[in-house]
Design a protein around this motif. Sequence first.
Motif, PDB file in Angstrom:
ATOM      1  N   ALA A  39      -9.723  13.554  10.807  1.00 31.19           N
ATOM      2  CA  ALA A  39     -10.023  14.448  11.928  1.00 31.19           C
ATOM      3  C   ALA A  39     -10.549  15.781  11.424  1.00 31.19           C
ATOM      4  O   ALA A  39     -10.050  16.342  10.451  1.00 31.19           O
ATOM      5  CB  ALA A  39      -8.764  14.673  12.755  1.00 31.19           C
ATOM      6  N   GLY A  40     -11.573  16.280  12.098  1.00 30.91           N
ATOM      7  CA  GLY A  40     -12.156  17.559  11.748  1.00 30.91           C
ATOM      8  C   GLY A  40     -13.110  17.498  10.577  1.00 30.91           C
ATOM      9  O   GLY A  40     -13.737  18.504  10.232  1.00 30.91           O
ATOM     10  N   VAL A  41     -13.222  16.322   9.954  1.00 35.79           N
ATOM     11  CA  VAL A  41     -14.096  16.157   8.790  1.00 35.79           C
ATOM     12  C   VAL A  41     -15.151  15.090   9.066  1.00 35.79           C
ATOM     13  O   VAL A  41     -16.346  15.338   8.955  1.00 35.79           O
ATOM     14  CB  VAL A  41     -13.280  15.781   7.531  1.00 35.79           C
ATOM     15  N   GLU A  66      -4.761  22.064  22.219  1.00 32.92           N
ATOM     16  CA  GLU A  66      -5.192  23.257  21.482  1.00 32.92           C
ATOM     17  C   GLU A  66      -6.663  23.187  21.087  1.00 32.92           C
ATOM     18  O   GLU A  66      -7.044  23.466  19.954  1.00 32.92           O
ATOM     19  CB  GLU A  66      -4.319  23.454  20.246  1.00 32.92           C
ATOM     20  N   THR A  67      -7.509  22.850  22.042  1.00 32.27           N
ATOM     21  CA  THR A  67      -8.930  22.672  21.738  1.00 32.27           C
ATOM     22  C   THR A  67      -9.630  23.979  21.410  1.00 32.27           C
ATOM     23  O   THR A  67     -10.632  23.976  20.704  1.00 32.27           O
ATOM     24  CB  THR A  67      -9.643  21.976  22.904  1.00 32.27           C
ATOM     25  N   GLY A  68      -9.122  25.103  21.920  1.00 33.29           N
ATOM     26  CA  GLY A  68      -9.728  26.393  21.592  1.00 33.29           C
ATOM     27  C   GLY A  68      -9.547  26.750  20.130  1.00 33.29           C
ATOM     28  O   GLY A  68     -10.441  27.310  19.494  1.00 33.29           O
ATOM     29  N   THR A  69      -8.396  26.402  19.584  1.00 28.91           N
ATOM     30  CA  THR A  69      -8.094  26.687  18.181  1.00 28.91           C
ATOM     31  C   THR A  69      -8.627  25.597  17.269  1.00 28.91           C
ATOM     32  O   THR A  69      -9.091  25.869  16.152  1.00 28.91           O
ATOM     33  CB  THR A  69      -6.569  26.817  17.989  1.00 28.91           C
ATOM     34  N   TYR A  70      -8.570  24.359  17.734  1.00 24.78           N
ATOM     35  CA  TYR A  70      -9.016  23.213  16.937  1.00 24.78           C
ATOM     36  C   TYR A  70     -10.038  22.428  17.754  1.00 24.78           C
ATOM     37  O   TYR A  70      -9.710  21.428  18.415  1.00 24.78           O
ATOM     38  CB  TYR A  70      -7.826  22.327  16.572  1.00 24.78           C
ATOM     39  N   PRO A  71     -11.308  22.874  17.730  1.00 26.56           N
ATOM     40  CA  PRO A  71     -12.326  22.287  18.612  1.00 26.56           C
ATOM     41  C   PRO A  71     -12.534  20.784  18.438  1.00 26.56           C
ATOM     42  O   PRO A  71     -12.949  20.111  19.387  1.00 26.56           O
ATOM     43  CB  PRO A  71     -13.602  23.061  18.240  1.00 26.56           C
ATOM     44  N   TYR A  72     -12.242  20.252  17.248  1.00 26.72           N
ATOM     45  CA  TYR A  72     -12.461  18.825  17.024  1.00 26.72           C
ATOM     46  C   TYR A  72     -11.616  17.963  17.956  1.00 26.72           C
ATOM     47  O   TYR A  72     -11.943  16.795  18.208  1.00 26.72           O
ATOM     48  CB  TYR A  72     -12.187  18.442  15.571  1.00 26.72           C
ATOM     49  N   LEU A  73     -10.521  18.538  18.493  1.00 28.71           N
ATOM     50  CA  LEU A  73      -9.658  17.766  19.395  1.00 28.71           C
ATOM     51  C   LEU A  73     -10.406  17.345  20.660  1.00 28.71           C
ATOM     52  O   LEU A  73     -10.108  16.294  21.231  1.00 28.71           O
ATOM     53  CB  LEU A  73      -8.422  18.580  19.769  1.00 28.71           C
ATOM     54  N   ALA A  74     -11.358  18.162  21.103  1.00 31.57           N
ATOM     55  CA  ALA A  74     -12.128  17.802  22.292  1.00 31.57           C
ATOM     56  C   ALA A  74     -12.935  16.535  22.044  1.00 31.57           C
ATOM     57  O   ALA A  74     -13.011  15.645  22.907  1.00 31.57           O
ATOM     58  CB  ALA A  74     -13.050  18.951  22.697  1.00 31.57           C
ATOM     59  N   GLY A  75     -13.517  16.429  20.855  1.00 29.56           N
ATOM     60  CA  GLY A  75     -14.271  15.229  20.511  1.00 29.56           C
ATOM     61  C   GLY A  75     -13.379  14.007  20.399  1.00 29.56           C
ATOM     62  O   GLY A  75     -13.767  12.903  20.797  1.00 29.56           O
ATOM     63  N   GLU A  76     -12.181  14.198  19.867  1.00 23.72           N
ATOM     64  CA  GLU A  76     -11.229  13.084  19.781  1.00 23.72           C
ATOM     65  C   GLU A  76     -10.845  12.597  21.176  1.00 23.72           C
ATOM     66  O   GLU A  76     -10.807  11.391  21.435  1.00 23.72           O
ATOM     67  CB  GLU A  76      -9.973  13.523  19.038  1.00 23.72           C
ATOM     68  N   THR A  77     -10.525  13.545  22.046  1.00 23.78           N
ATOM     69  CA  THR A  77     -10.117  13.176  23.401  1.00 23.78           C
ATOM     70  C   THR A  77     -11.234  12.420  24.110  1.00 23.78           C
ATOM     71  O   THR A  77     -10.988  11.419  24.797  1.00 23.78           O
ATOM     72  CB  THR A  77      -9.727  14.420  24.203  1.00 23.78           C
ATOM     73  N   GLU A  78     -12.462  12.874  23.939  1.00 24.40           N
ATOM     74  CA  GLU A  78     -13.603  12.205  24.563  1.00 24.40           C
ATOM     75  C   GLU A  78     -13.768  10.789  24.007  1.00 24.40           C
ATOM     76  O   GLU A  78     -14.014   9.835  24.756  1.00 24.40           O
ATOM     77  CB  GLU A  78     -14.878  13.006  24.327  1.00 24.40           C
TER      78      GLU A  78
END
Length: 239
Positions: A39-41, A66-78
């Motif tokens: 994740a994030g990489v 915590e998508t504001g702090t860790y934006p990659y979470l938005a892509g994971e959720t999608e």
Amino acid sequence: MSTAPTRTAVALRHLAFEDLGILGPILERRGYRVSYLDAGVDALDGDTVQGADLLVVLGGPVGAYETGTYPYLAGETEAVARRLEAGAPTLGVCLGAQLMALAAGADVTAAGRKEIGYAPLGLTAAGEASPLKHLAGSPVLHWHGDEFAIPEGAERLAETPDFPNQAFSLGANALGLQFHLEADHTRIEQWLIGHANELAAAEVDPRTVRADAAAYGPALAEAAEAVFGAWLDGLDERG
């Protein structure tokens, strides 16, 4: 006995030591070729994530919200949402289950309390009729401070006194587990080192977790294999 890989399983990993654990060999014995995305990489491209026969979203120390702090979470959720909409086999563990709940429209929030260590689950009627029935009486490894609501249309499968929503299923192909059924008890020291600050802040004695891993781990590994095996056997590969 292992078989030649005929299917693909992709694990989305957030911490190096929070990997597939005992689930990895189970999948390989069942003919899955296992690979990881960090994740994030690594990019969550459609061919890898959406094309996998199975996606396993693993745990991690951040909040699904915590998508504001860790934006990659938005892509994971999608990415998880797309698999759920397609009915593609998806398993979530801890943070992974929280991302599944969020992707399915349910709330995920900080609980304001921690649940860390080995403790038994209470199974709902749906849980007793699910693969989780093999966990009856078995303490499992809890390690979380966030909680999810049960998505609309999902079945609530398990609970503990402090966290009433411990597991849910969305049809045959989606299973979210708040607890760490995949964790390898023989590698618990990696968890104790990696989460040393969290343990200290929560006033959890690592010696207790270590001792419980030795006491409960072998039997839990057998129960976990039965759970994972039953769930994999019940997958509807047509989605």
